[in-house]
Design a protein around this motif. Sequence first.
Motif, mmCIF file in Angstrom:
data_model
loop_
_atom_site.group_PDB
_atom_site.id
_atom_site.type_symbol
_atom_site.label_atom_id
_atom_site.label_comp_id
_atom_site.label_asym_id
_atom_site.label_seq_id
_atom_site.Cartn_x
_atom_site.Cartn_y
_atom_site.Cartn_z
ATOM 1 N N LYS A 3 0.842 -1.191 0.000
ATOM 2 C CA LYS A 3 0.000 0.000 0.000
ATOM 3 C C LYS A 3 0.882 1.247 0.000
ATOM 4 O O LYS A 3 2.068 1.211 0.328
ATOM 5 N N ALA A 4 0.275 2.361 -0.349
ATOM 6 C CA ALA A 4 1.028 3.590 -0.551
ATOM 7 C C ALA A 4 1.456 4.219 0.766
ATOM 8 O O ALA A 4 0.659 4.353 1.691
ATOM 9 N N ARG A 50 8.211 3.878 -2.581
ATOM 10 C CA ARG A 50 8.060 3.108 -3.807
ATOM 11 C C ARG A 50 6.599 2.900 -4.186
ATOM 12 O O ARG A 50 6.286 2.612 -5.338
ATOM 13 N N ASP A 51 5.706 3.017 -3.221
ATOM 14 C CA ASP A 51 4.265 2.913 -3.482
ATOM 15 C C ASP A 51 3.644 4.272 -3.208
ATOM 16 O O ASP A 51 3.679 4.767 -2.069
ATOM 17 N N ILE A 52 3.073 4.871 -4.259
ATOM 18 C CA ILE A 52 2.564 6.239 -4.180
ATOM 19 C C ILE A 52 1.146 6.277 -4.731
ATOM 20 O O ILE A 52 0.885 5.806 -5.835
ATOM 21 N N ARG A 76 5.594 2.362 -7.884
ATOM 22 C CA ARG A 76 4.294 1.767 -8.186
ATOM 23 C C ARG A 76 3.223 2.807 -7.853
ATOM 24 O O ARG A 76 3.136 3.258 -6.702
ATOM 25 N N LEU A 77 2.435 3.181 -8.839
ATOM 26 C CA LEU A 77 1.392 4.182 -8.633
ATOM 27 C C LEU A 77 0.047 3.513 -8.388
ATOM 28 O O LEU A 77 -0.316 2.553 -9.074
ATOM 29 N N LEU A 98 -6.227 2.723 -0.320
ATOM 30 C CA LEU A 98 -4.957 2.548 -1.019
ATOM 31 C C LEU A 98 -3.760 2.838 -0.130
ATOM 32 O O LEU A 98 -2.623 2.517 -0.495
ATOM 33 N N LEU A 99 -4.004 3.466 1.028
ATOM 34 C CA LEU A 99 -2.917 3.962 1.862
ATOM 35 C C LEU A 99 -2.519 2.960 2.930
ATOM 36 O O LEU A 99 -3.354 2.234 3.471
#
Length: 247
Positions: A3-4, A50-52, A76-77, A98-99
């Motif tokens: 997750k972001a 790396r996860d945004i 990774r978006l 997503l967070l």
Amino acid sequence: MGKATAMILAAGRGERMRPLTDSTPKPLAVVAGRPLVVHQIEALARAGHRDIAINASWLAQKLVDALGDGEALGVRLHWSIEPEPLEAAGGIATARPLLADCPVLIVSADIWTTYDYAKLDRQRPFVAASRGRAAHLVMVPNPPYHREGDFALANEPGYGDSGVSVLPRQSGHLIDGPANLTYGNIGLYDPSLFDDLPRGVKLKLAPLLLEWIDREWVTGEYHSGPWANVGTPGDLAELETALAKRA
């Protein structure tokens, strides 16, 4: 896929940037050879994110087409598409699934700064609503269009390495800088604060910040270095000139 740990707010219409934003999402406005949002992604990647997550609304598909899944930029978006812009808090609340559950760095797509996002890592142990900390904000000098500023920074006993407390405008003993400072649209937030907010509903962030500040839940720091909020074509041209001089 994780997750972001960071989120870029990129859903605004950019009315003051028209006519450019009639056909181009504001985050894709180019400065120093790259879109504003790419500068942000690269800065977050340098800081280890790396996860945004990115929220998008106006001309959202153009933004998605330009950035894709982020692989070309080494990240990774995670996309949160809004049928209409939901303001900052509404966008964060809608993207909450997503967070990650750790403190999340939230920045705006339309700023440029030399601030090193990795500096916020030292604040992570302190940002937890369960421990009485909602957020840690990066404050900047007041720009010409916002001379009154947003909040003040104050030395309070007991804060230690967690930074100094953020207080409402014109209050407290101020740290180096003007009497009031402007929120630089860079903040580390406990994402649980957004758990109970409605999804898909317009919500502004400022009232929530004022509530958390009133509860003494917010710390902050002062960044006196380069920072720009690109709101108009003139701002974009001014930033382009400034970066050309730095090159």
